[in-house]
Design a protein around this motif. Structure first.
Motif, PDB file in Angstrom:
ATOM      1  N   GLU A   1      13.047 -70.566 -12.208  1.00  0.00           N
ATOM      2  CA  GLU A   1      14.014 -71.604 -11.843  1.00  0.00           C
ATOM      3  C   GLU A   1      15.224 -70.964 -11.175  1.00  0.00           C
ATOM      4  O   GLU A   1      16.232 -70.684 -11.818  1.00  0.00           O
ATOM      5  CB  GLU A   1      14.437 -72.403 -13.083  1.00  0.00           C
ATOM      6  CG  GLU A   1      15.373 -73.569 -12.796  1.00  0.00           C
ATOM      7  CD  GLU A   1      14.887 -74.427 -11.660  1.00  0.00           C
ATOM      8  OE1 GLU A   1      15.292 -74.173 -10.506  1.00  0.00           O
ATOM      9  OE2 GLU A   1      14.085 -75.343 -11.922  1.00  0.00           O
ATOM     10  N   PRO A   2      15.138 -70.717  -9.853  1.00  0.00           N
ATOM     11  CA  PRO A   2      16.264 -70.086  -9.161  1.00  0.00           C
ATOM     12  C   PRO A   2      17.512 -70.947  -9.139  1.00  0.00           C
ATOM     13  O   PRO A   2      18.615 -70.441  -8.928  1.00  0.00           O
ATOM     14  CB  PRO A   2      15.719 -69.861  -7.744  1.00  0.00           C
ATOM     15  CG  PRO A   2      14.594 -70.832  -7.594  1.00  0.00           C
ATOM     16  CD  PRO A   2      13.991 -70.968  -8.961  1.00  0.00           C
ATOM     17  N   ARG A   3      17.363 -72.259  -9.365  1.00  0.00           N
ATOM     18  CA  ARG A   3      18.537 -73.132  -9.346  1.00  0.00           C
ATOM     19  C   ARG A   3      19.486 -72.868 -10.505  1.00  0.00           C
ATOM     20  O   ARG A   3      20.622 -73.352 -10.514  1.00  0.00           O
ATOM     21  CB  ARG A   3      18.097 -74.600  -9.357  1.00  0.00           C
ATOM     22  CG  ARG A   3      17.438 -75.055  -8.067  1.00  0.00           C
ATOM     23  CD  ARG A   3      16.942 -76.484  -8.169  1.00  0.00           C
ATOM     24  NE  ARG A   3      15.874 -76.616  -9.148  1.00  0.00           N
ATOM     25  CZ  ARG A   3      15.273 -77.775  -9.448  1.00  0.00           C
ATOM     26  NH1 ARG A   3      15.656 -78.894  -8.840  1.00  0.00           N
ATOM     27  NH2 ARG A   3      14.311 -77.812 -10.341  1.00  0.00           N
ATOM     28  N   LEU A   4      19.030 -72.077 -11.485  1.00  0.00           N
ATOM     29  CA  LEU A   4      19.913 -71.727 -12.601  1.00  0.00           C
ATOM     30  C   LEU A   4      21.016 -70.755 -12.185  1.00  0.00           C
ATOM     31  O   LEU A   4      21.957 -70.528 -12.955  1.00  0.00           O
ATOM     32  CB  LEU A   4      19.105 -71.104 -13.739  1.00  0.00           C
ATOM     33  CG  LEU A   4      18.403 -72.075 -14.690  1.00  0.00           C
ATOM     34  CD1 LEU A   4      17.445 -71.322 -15.589  1.00  0.00           C
ATOM     35  CD2 LEU A   4      19.421 -72.837 -15.511  1.00  0.00           C
ATOM     36  N   ALA A   5      20.909 -70.207 -10.982  1.00  0.00           N
ATOM     37  CA  ALA A   5      21.928 -69.248 -10.532  1.00  0.00           C
ATOM     38  C   ALA A   5      23.311 -69.866 -10.553  1.00  0.00           C
ATOM     39  O   ALA A   5      24.296 -69.225 -10.944  1.00  0.00           O
ATOM     40  CB  ALA A   5      21.585 -68.751  -9.127  1.00  0.00           C
ATOM     41  N   ALA A   6      23.416 -71.121 -10.125  1.00  0.00           N
ATOM     42  CA  ALA A   6      24.724 -71.788 -10.112  1.00  0.00           C
ATOM     43  C   ALA A   6      25.259 -71.968 -11.522  1.00  0.00           C
ATOM     44  O   ALA A   6      26.464 -71.827 -11.766  1.00  0.00           O
ATOM     45  CB  ALA A   6      24.604 -73.141  -9.417  1.00  0.00           C
ATOM     46  N   ALA A   7      24.373 -72.268 -12.474  1.00  0.00           N
ATOM     47  CA  ALA A   7      24.806 -72.456 -13.857  1.00  0.00           C
ATOM     48  C   ALA A   7      25.310 -71.150 -14.452  1.00  0.00           C
ATOM     49  O   ALA A   7      26.341 -71.116 -15.134  1.00  0.00           O
ATOM     50  CB  ALA A   7      23.652 -73.010 -14.690  1.00  0.00           C
ATOM     51  N   ILE A   8      24.595 -70.059 -14.196  1.00  0.00           N
ATOM     52  CA  ILE A   8      25.007 -68.755 -14.726  1.00  0.00           C
ATOM     53  C   ILE A   8      26.341 -68.342 -14.112  1.00  0.00           C
ATOM     54  O   ILE A   8      27.234 -67.830 -14.789  1.00  0.00           O
ATOM     55  CB  ILE A   8      23.921 -67.699 -14.448  1.00  0.00           C
ATOM     56  CG1 ILE A   8      22.640 -68.060 -15.206  1.00  0.00           C
ATOM     57  CG2 ILE A   8      24.391 -66.309 -14.825  1.00  0.00           C
ATOM     58  CD1 ILE A   8      21.459 -67.181 -14.866  1.00  0.00           C
ATOM     59  N   GLU A   9      26.492 -68.565 -12.819  1.00  0.00           N
ATOM     60  CA  GLU A   9      27.727 -68.195 -12.128  1.00  0.00           C
ATOM     61  C   GLU A   9      28.911 -68.985 -12.658  1.00  0.00           C
ATOM     62  O   GLU A   9      29.996 -68.438 -12.888  1.00  0.00           O
ATOM     63  CB  GLU A   9      27.561 -68.438 -10.625  1.00  0.00           C
ATOM     64  CG  GLU A   9      28.790 -68.081  -9.791  1.00  0.00           C
ATOM     65  CD  GLU A   9      29.001 -66.589  -9.663  1.00  0.00           C
ATOM     66  OE1 GLU A   9      30.132 -66.198  -9.316  1.00  0.00           O
ATOM     67  OE2 GLU A   9      28.043 -65.813  -9.906  1.00  0.00           O
ATOM     68  N   ALA A  10      28.729 -70.289 -12.868  1.00  0.00           N
ATOM     69  CA  ALA A  10      29.849 -71.151 -13.251  1.00  0.00           C
ATOM     70  C   ALA A  10      30.229 -71.017 -14.716  1.00  0.00           C
ATOM     71  O   ALA A  10      31.418 -71.055 -15.061  1.00  0.00           O
ATOM     72  CB  ALA A  10      29.513 -72.612 -12.946  1.00  0.00           C
ATOM     73  N   ASP A  11      29.237 -70.835 -15.580  1.00  0.00           N
ATOM     74  CA  ASP A  11      29.515 -70.925 -17.017  1.00  0.00           C
ATOM     75  C   ASP A  11      29.495 -69.592 -17.755  1.00  0.00           C
ATOM     76  O   ASP A  11      30.148 -69.459 -18.788  1.00  0.00           O
ATOM     77  CB  ASP A  11      28.505 -71.868 -17.689  1.00  0.00           C
ATOM     78  CG  ASP A  11      28.734 -73.316 -17.340  1.00  0.00           C
ATOM     79  OD1 ASP A  11      29.832 -73.633 -16.855  1.00  0.00           O
ATOM     80  OD2 ASP A  11      27.828 -74.140 -17.545  1.00  0.00           O
ATOM     81  N   ILE A  12      28.745 -68.584 -17.254  1.00  0.00           N
ATOM     82  CA  ILE A  12      28.522 -67.392 -18.076  1.00  0.00           C
ATOM     83  C   ILE A  12      29.054 -66.114 -17.444  1.00  0.00           C
ATOM     84  O   ILE A  12      29.883 -65.417 -18.034  1.00  0.00           O
ATOM     85  CB  ILE A  12      27.009 -67.228 -18.385  1.00  0.00           C
ATOM     86  CG1 ILE A  12      26.463 -68.477 -19.090  1.00  0.00           C
ATOM     87  CG2 ILE A  12      26.768 -65.994 -19.233  1.00  0.00           C
ATOM     88  CD1 ILE A  12      24.967 -68.443 -19.310  1.00  0.00           C
ATOM     89  N   ALA A  13      28.568 -65.776 -16.251  1.00  0.00           N
ATOM     90  CA  ALA A  13      28.782 -64.417 -15.748  1.00  0.00           C
ATOM     91  C   ALA A  13      29.591 -64.317 -14.474  1.00  0.00           C
ATOM     92  O   ALA A  13      29.892 -63.202 -14.036  1.00  0.00           O
ATOM     93  CB  ALA A  13      27.423 -63.740 -15.534  1.00  0.00           C
ATOM     94  N   GLY A  14      29.935 -65.427 -13.835  1.00  0.00           N
ATOM     95  CA  GLY A  14      30.701 -65.356 -12.602  1.00  0.00           C
ATOM     96  C   GLY A  14      32.103 -64.839 -12.833  1.00  0.00           C
ATOM     97  O   GLY A  14      32.642 -64.878 -13.946  1.00  0.00           O
ATOM     98  N   ALA A  15      32.718 -64.346 -11.762  1.00  0.00           N
ATOM     99  CA  ALA A  15      34.077 -63.810 -11.884  1.00  0.00           C
ATOM    100  C   ALA A  15      35.055 -64.865 -12.364  1.00  0.00           C
ATOM    101  O   ALA A  15      36.043 -64.551 -13.044  1.00  0.00           O
ATOM    102  CB  ALA A  15      34.526 -63.246 -10.532  1.00  0.00           C
ATOM    103  N   MET A  16      34.805 -66.134 -12.037  1.00  0.00           N
ATOM    104  CA  MET A  16      35.672 -67.226 -12.457  1.00  0.00           C
ATOM    105  C   MET A  16      34.972 -68.150 -13.446  1.00  0.00           C
ATOM    106  O   MET A  16      35.313 -69.317 -13.559  1.00  0.00           O
ATOM    107  CB  MET A  16      36.110 -68.030 -11.226  1.00  0.00           C
ATOM    108  CG  MET A  16      36.814 -67.221 -10.143  1.00  0.00           C
ATOM    109  SD  MET A  16      38.342 -66.463 -10.740  1.00  0.00           S
ATOM    110  CE  MET A  16      39.351 -67.925 -10.990  1.00  0.00           C
ATOM    111  N   SER A  17      33.996 -67.623 -14.157  1.00  0.00           N
ATOM    112  CA  SER A  17      33.209 -68.454 -15.073  1.00  0.00           C
ATOM    113  C   SER A  17      34.039 -68.904 -16.271  1.00  0.00           C
ATOM    114  O   SER A  17      35.064 -68.309 -16.613  1.00  0.00           O
ATOM    115  CB  SER A  17      31.979 -67.684 -15.570  1.00  0.00           C
ATOM    116  OG  SER A  17      32.380 -66.577 -16.371  1.00  0.00           O
TER     117      SER A  17
END
Length: 926
Positions: free
Chosen positions: A406-422
């Motif tokens: 499920e590549p669409r999970l990339a946005a979820a990981i970026e926004a909520d877990i591991a992104g610089a501004m998560s």
């Protein structure tokens, strides 16, 4: 306990980052047969040295070797290996190939002798082995079909000859297969891999190949010294309808006689991983110490953890269960058991998941990145937990998403877990020590435990506690972090009472955040913010509330206590304190007459109140969208149904924030250097059953800055020194003392004094006087007699007297002798009322004019006005004239205007001042 990266030594290729591709952990069986495979797979000794002989692998080897040795009990002529892609099937086929190629000499390979002894097999039987790999096979001259290729591997040209010339077009029957086995020496093993790939590439072979497999299955049944092993993928990812159809046909024909085997054994996955990823696991004592610490921590909290890890039943004592858990921790070291078991517990149903090679590749990159990060950032985890997965690495994130499918999970990981501004990073800004990055770790564990939301798996709190808990991290910290992250996250949602799940579909919080970003500060947020603050302060208020003054002129100067609420934009600071102090001292450039009557309330610094109001407005917008039906079908129905509840909750939170942020109260206090006393209200909430005004008044009372009443002894103690000799205190000055800070602040100074003075006068505690004469006497004195509260006026010519002075002034007046009355005898009756002259009988206009002496002013309101109130067309006009000398006019006019404003008569009356003409000059002829 030492961190894991200081104890273990990863393999060189792992440290160097060369083992991240799942294909590097996949064996190409055709390359092994051709002698072109890497040494780890090509060389039998090297291959078995890195092979973990799991229970499943030993079982498979035993079934085949016994069959080839001539045994029939507990064996099968045809076996199928069924797992997902990357589930270890080809590794099993390669192990069989090396054993059979080595024959009896294979006993010398690392680990093989122990396996043979355990299986009760003295030696590997001498047999011929043929390998068919569907994705690598293509027709060649003389080997135009798969069965010709197999015959050539078993017996060379002689094997091809026994199949006959028709073998170039049609598959051999069971008799031809029997002849082939005989010329091959009587013992044969056929290994089939990727059969479906062959049928897809060479569709003309589909029907013949199907018949060939059917003949093998039938021909091997009832015979000995021969076996066939098929690896069949269980996953149906990206298969066409044609491929699905042929897979079912192959499974049906082979499965009719085959024994189905599950290749991988989840209980032994840890040993497989450790052999492939680590060169050295460090001292055994260290592993045991860490395992004991974690196991003891788990048992102390077993009521909060999944029961399968710490279960104690009637057949298992607690000591044995504890020891079993210690053994599991030790067997998985340096991994936490939850880190390895999650793939069997939660990821197996995922169609894209490659169980062995995918897990190994993922963990290799995980270990490589975490190993380097541990040394660089001095992380202290004794074990590799789910929360340590390096999702901030885009390469690792890609591997995880590939396995999840499920590549669409990339946005979820970026926004909520591991992104610089998560959201997780924002929440972790202040975490340190054992709780460092706790929100990111919780979010990562939710991703793994809920399988990325792909198969309705849920990360339950007990699982998160077990996966992330350690001797220095308690379960409550994990619960709190999970709740905080879910409250902020856009893609993590709560499931039930204790579950969490991440999905590529955004929650309504994402929509709310978008609506919030679209709000206009000036036209939407600011008006709503001010309206909310004013509404909260006016709710249940017992004082007049003046809101958001922009200058000192806007703060009234009336002789009554009032609450001034500063605008939300005016946050408490040194400059705000200076401004309030100045406003307390003056109004419009003139000294303030009643500084003690003003109570200022200000907001403490911070955005929390504005944030809460913005969230409230955003939820209201979402609710409007729901009503209009414009949100679409991408959101959970249950979540949409709770929108109105969210609106109410957001409104309640905004109101609570008013209470939580408006906590600074400032009042006049001459004892302070800047004349301002600050009171901190502390924490509070709107549902406390108290009003904000009441809360402020209670705080002032607690600080001794406000009282509801005053006693006679207090006035005696605070009698002004300048008035000690006269013993007379003007009521206007007395009231002013309660409002300018020189006396204690009263909730209602006029009301209290108007109620207490008649009581004191009647009891002889104080006296009351009015109309000071030049000789120091008064026109009227009340002492030890009844005085109506209405007669207590706060004028400069009305005084409170000490009892000694009142007693001295209250001398009984001599009654003057009047003229002698008429002698005895009948008196004529007094004349009756006569109508005014010149007015007709009937309706008469009555007008009252005249001067009223000060001592009668109060009685006009109590005696005269009630008699006039019931008459028709009553009009009352007033004109007051007085003389003021010196610099007093400005002060007196300000007081009079304030009094009129308080009475609501500011527009009915106007206060004028003018100078009377002086005496005539000396040129008038005098």
């Amino acid at each position: 306990m030492d961190p894991w990266y200081k104890v273990v030594t990863p393999r060189k290729e792992v440290c160097e980052g060369r083992s991240f591709n799942p294909d590097e952990f996949a064996i190409a069986l055709e390359q092994v047969v051709a002698g072109r495979a890497p040494a780890d797979y090509q060389d039998p000794a090297q291959f078995f040295s890195r092979t973990c002989f799991t229970r499943a692998l030993k079982e498979h080897l035993g079934l085949v070797l016994r069959r080839l040795a001539g045994e029939t009990t507990g064996t099968a002529p045809v076996l199928t290996l069924v797992t997902q892609f990357g589930g270890g099937k080809t590794h099993t086929l390669t192990a069989l190939y090396h054993l059979l190629k080595g024959g009896p000499a294979a006993r010398s390979y690392p680990g093989v002798a122990a396996v043979l002894d355990e299986l009760g097999i003295p030696a590997v039987p001498q047999a011929r082995v043929a390998v068919f790999v569907g994705n690598a096979w293509d027709p060649k001259d003389g080997l135009e079909t798969p069965w010709l290729d197999i015959a050539w591997q078993l017996a060379g040209e002689r094997g091809v000859e026994v199949l006959g010339p028709r073998a170039k077009e049609a598959p051999p029957g069971t008799e031809a297969l029997n002849r082939l086995v005989d010329v091959a020496g009587g013992r044969v093993l056929l290994l089939f891999d990727e059969v479906l790939n062959l049928l897809t590439r060479h569709r003309w072979l589909a029907d013949p190949m199907h018949a060939f497999l059917h003949n093998i299955a039938r021909g091997f049944v009832g015979s000995t010294h021969r076996a066939a092993v098929f690896s069949l993928p269980r996953s149906q990812v990206e298969m066409t309808d044609w491929e699905l159809q042929w897979q079912e046909r192959v499974l049906k024909v082979v499965g009719a006689v085959a024994k189905h085997l599950i290749v991988n054994d989840e209980a032994e996955i840890a040993e497989v991983v450790r052999r492939r990823l680590f060169e050295d696991l460090g001292p055994e004592a260290t592993r045991k110490r860490v395992a004991r610490a974690y196991a003891d921590w788990c048992f102390e909290r077993r009521a909060q953890l999944p029961p399968e890890w710490t279960a104690v039943d009637t057949a298992t004592t607690e000591a044995r269960a504890r020891e079993f858990l210690r053994a599991r921790f030790e067997a998985c070291y340096p991994f936490h058991p939850a880190t390895l078991s999650v793939f069997q517990r939660k990821w197996q149903p995922l169609p894209q998941y490659q169980q062995t090679r995918g897990t190994l590749a993922m963990l290799a990159q995980w270990v490589s990145l975490a190993y380097r990060e541990g040394f660089q950032t001095a992380r202290r985890e004794p074990l590799i937990t789910l929360g340590s997965a390096p999702l901030d690495s885009s390469e690792f994130r890609g591997v995880v998403l590939g396995q999840l499918g499920e590549p669409r999970l990339a946005a979820a990981i970026e926004a909520d877990i591991a992104g610089a501004m998560s959201h997780a990073r924002a929440l972790d800004a202040d975490t340190k020590g054992p709780l460092r990055d706790i929100h990111r770790r919780v979010g990562t564990a939710i991703l793994f435990e809920s399988s990325g939301g792909q198969v309705h798996k849920v990360a339950y709190l007990p699982e998160l506690r077990f996966a992330l808990g350690e001797p220095e991290v308690d379960t409550t910290s994990i619960d709190t972090a999970a709740a905080a992250l879910e409250a902020k996250a856009f893609f993590i949602r709560r499931v039930g009472s204790d579950g969490y799940q991440i999905s590529h579909k955004a929650t309504l919080k994402k929509v709310v955040n978008d609506r919030r970003a679209a709000l206009d500060d000036e036209t939407e947020v600011r008006p709503q913010l001010r309206h909310l603050v004013l509404e909260e302060f006016r709710r249940g208020a017992t004082l007049p509330v003046e809101s958001f003054p922009e200058s000192s002129d806007a703060v009234s100067d009336a002789p009554r206590l009032r609450l001034v609420v500063m605008a939300p934009e005016v946050e408490w600071s040194e400059s705000a304190r200076a401004q309030v102090a100045e406003w307390v001292r003056s109004r419009g450039g003139q000294p303030r007459q009643h500084p003690g009557a003003v109570i200022f309330c200000l907001k403490r610094p911070g955005r929390s109140l504005k944030d809460a109001v913005e969230m409230w407005l955003a939820w209201e917008r979402v609710a409007s969208d729901v009503r209009a039906g414009v949100l679409g079908e991408d959101y959970d129905r249950q979540e949409v149904a709770q929108v109105q509840t969210k609106v109410r909750e957001a409104g309640d939170e905004a109101r609570d924030e008013v209470w939580a942020t408006y906590t600074v109260v400032a009042v006049a206090d001459s004892r302070e250097p800047d004349g301002l006393k600050i009171v901190d209200l502390g924490a509070g909430h709107a549902s406390s059953g108290q009003s904000l005004c009441g809360r402020i008044l209670m705080a002032l009372k607690t600080e001794g800055l406000l009282s509801e009443s005053v006693g006679a002894s207090y006035l005696e103690r605070h009698w002004p020194p300048a008035l000690q000799e006269t013993g007379a205190w003007p009521l206007a000055s007395l009231r002013q003392g309660f409002l300018d800070g020189s006396l204690i602040r009263l909730l209602d100074a006029e009301g209290v004094l108007r109620a207490r003075i008649p009581e004191w006068v009647e009891k002889g505690v104080f006296g009351l006087a009015a109309g000071l004469r030049p000789d120091g006497s008064f026109q009227q004195v009340w002492y030890e007699e009844t005085v109506q509260p209405e007669e207590v006026t706060f004028d400069h010519d009305v005084y409170l007297l000490r009892k000694e002075r009142a007693r001295a002034l209250k001398v009984p007046a001599a009654v003057p002798a009047g003229p002698p009355g008429p002698g005895p005898g009948p008196q004529p009756p007094p004349p009756g009322p006569q109508p005014p002259l010149g007015l007709p009988q009937g309706r008469v206009v009555v007008r009252i004019r005249g001067l009223i002496p000060p001592e009668s002013w109060n009685r006009v309101g109590t005696r005269l006005i009630p008699k006039l109130r019931g008459l028709r067309r009553l009009e009352a006009r007033a004109e007051f004239t007085c003389e003021v000398e010196g610099s007093e006019p400005a002060r007196v006019v300000a007081e009079l205007e304030a009094a009129l404003e308080e009475l609501g008569l500011g527009t009915n009356f106007r206060v004028e001042q003018f100078r009377e003409p002086g005496p005539p000059s000396g040129d008038d002829g005098l």
